[in-house]
Scaffold this active site. Structure first.
Site, mmCIF file in Angstrom:
data_model
loop_
_atom_site.group_PDB
_atom_site.id
_atom_site.type_symbol
_atom_site.label_atom_id
_atom_site.label_comp_id
_atom_site.label_asym_id
_atom_site.label_seq_id
_atom_site.Cartn_x
_atom_site.Cartn_y
_atom_site.Cartn_z
ATOM 1 N N TYR A 221 0.830 -1.198 0.000
ATOM 2 C CA TYR A 221 0.000 0.000 0.000
ATOM 3 C C TYR A 221 0.871 1.256 0.000
ATOM 4 O O TYR A 221 1.355 1.703 1.036
ATOM 5 C CB TYR A 221 -0.923 0.024 1.214
ATOM 6 C CG TYR A 221 -1.861 -1.163 1.341
ATOM 7 C CD1 TYR A 221 -2.226 -1.925 0.232
ATOM 8 C CD2 TYR A 221 -2.381 -1.514 2.581
ATOM 9 C CE1 TYR A 221 -3.078 -3.003 0.356
ATOM 10 C CE2 TYR A 221 -3.254 -2.597 2.705
ATOM 11 C CZ TYR A 221 -3.591 -3.338 1.594
ATOM 12 O OH TYR A 221 -4.440 -4.412 1.721
ATOM 13 N N HIS B 276 0.414 -12.256 1.200
ATOM 14 C CA HIS B 276 -0.379 -11.338 0.395
ATOM 15 C C HIS B 276 -0.491 -11.807 -1.051
ATOM 16 O O HIS B 276 0.503 -11.876 -1.776
ATOM 17 C CB HIS B 276 0.284 -9.956 0.435
ATOM 18 C CG HIS B 276 -0.644 -8.827 0.109
ATOM 19 N ND1 HIS B 276 -0.233 -7.519 0.070
ATOM 20 C CD2 HIS B 276 -1.969 -8.794 -0.196
ATOM 21 C CE1 HIS B 276 -1.251 -6.737 -0.230
ATOM 22 N NE2 HIS B 276 -2.312 -7.494 -0.407
#
Length: 333
Positions: free
Chosen positions: A59, A145
């Site tokens: 992010y 992830h």
């Protein structure tokens, strides 16, 4: 419920950990966010009761983690929070950087780049860098992830055993996988000893593919679901569905818009709105331990909390089932 999850507060009827704050927007997702807004949004989420915060190196190439670190450094009691981040994407210097922006959706300079690395060394290095950005001594939860976006098999045979080892060493309390694929999530649950699955967009008011196999499998193995993407990329985020709404990060096709508008119409009959119904539905299944909502402004964080606290007429779910907008089995709590 697993002892590891109960120890973190999941399953407690208290509100704070059952509604999580997803921090992708803090990484300048799609558009820049100034520092003051980022800090105010985090504080608004906390003041509204959120105590579970999730982030990732992905992010904003570490920006989201750094902003949470700055917030924690302002006096927030770390022990009051559950923090999760993710591994599998290692950040390293971009030798060819010439001032361009990131090309994976974040409005940040691409001075670093992501490299898939589910190895022991890669995961441990990623966690060390995350902790430095967060200014914290520990993470409560670590997720692998999006392994299916890179190499699911190597994620399962390399990455997940590393996470199991980290948990056994006491370096994290709970481990899991984050993905938007129900098939990938189910494969990970079958082949590793996970505590959690973070599932994006696959158990929402609009669609519930996770109900067929993944949720029963997780219930059988006492694996909790963290439900994210419950607005389906914004499609369910407004009381009136706009014609330019996104679905799965792309413009929504006509038949999907039609279904969302039908859901909104039934919600209105029961004196609620589409996004409130979407949040409430996302919390209903007993296998879901937390619903993660993002926000890019303090007001959005407060609205999330209002929706999570709202009371919705139970007749709504039966009405949706009768109109074939919801599987009847899912209308029952």
């Amino acid at each position: 419920m697993r002892e590891s999850l109960a120890g973190l507060g999941f399953g407690d009827p208290g509100f704070g950990r059952n509604l999580g704050f997803g921090a992708a927007a803090l990484g300048n997702l799609y558009r820049p966010m100034d520092e003051a807004t980022a800090q105010a949004t985090l504080q608004a989420a906390y003041d509204s009761g959120a105590r579970y915060f999730d982030t990732a190196p992905h992010y904003g190439l570490g920006l989201s983690e750094s902003r949470i670190g700055a917030w924690l450094g302002g006096g927030v009691v770390r022990e009051d929070l559950v923090l999760s981040s993710k591994v599998g994407r290692v950040l390293e210097p971009n030798a060819g950087f010439a001032g361009e922006l990131d090309d994976e959706g974040f409005a940040v300079p691409a001075a670093t780049r992501r490299r898939w690395d589910p190895s022991d060394a890669g995961i441990r290095s990623s966690i060390e860098s995350t902790l430095e950005r967060l200014g914290s001594d520990y993470l409560d939860i670590v997720f692998l992830h999006d392994p299916d976006a890179y190499d699911l098999e190597s994620g399962i045979v390399q990455g997940l055993p590393v996470l199991e080892k980290l948990r056994a060493e006491g370096l994290v309390q709970a481990i899991g996988v984050g993905t938007n694929s129900t098939g990938a999530a189910a494969e990970c649950v079958r082949r590793a000893d996970l505590d959690l699955v973070m599932l994006a967009g696959r158990y929402t008011l609009l669609e519930q593919p996770a109900a067929a196999e993944l949720l029963p499998l997780c219930m059988e193995r006492s694996v909790g679901i963290v439900n994210v993407g419950v607005y389906n990329s914004g499609l369910l985020a407004s009381a009136v569905v706009p014609g330019n709404a996104n679905y799965n990060y792309e413009p929504a096709p006509a038949h999907v818009l039609e279904r969302a508008r039908a859901l909104a119409a039934v919600a209105a009959e029961f004196d609620t709105d589409l996004p409130t119904a979407a949040v409430q539905f996302a919390m209903r299944h007993p296998g879901i331990v937390s619903v993660m909502l993002g926000a890019s402004t303090p007001e959005q964080a407060r609205v999330n909390a209002t929706r999570a606290h709202a009371r919705v007429d139970e007749g709504l779910w039966d009405a949706l089932a009768q109109r074939r907008l919801l599987n009847g089995a899912l209308a029952i709590r």
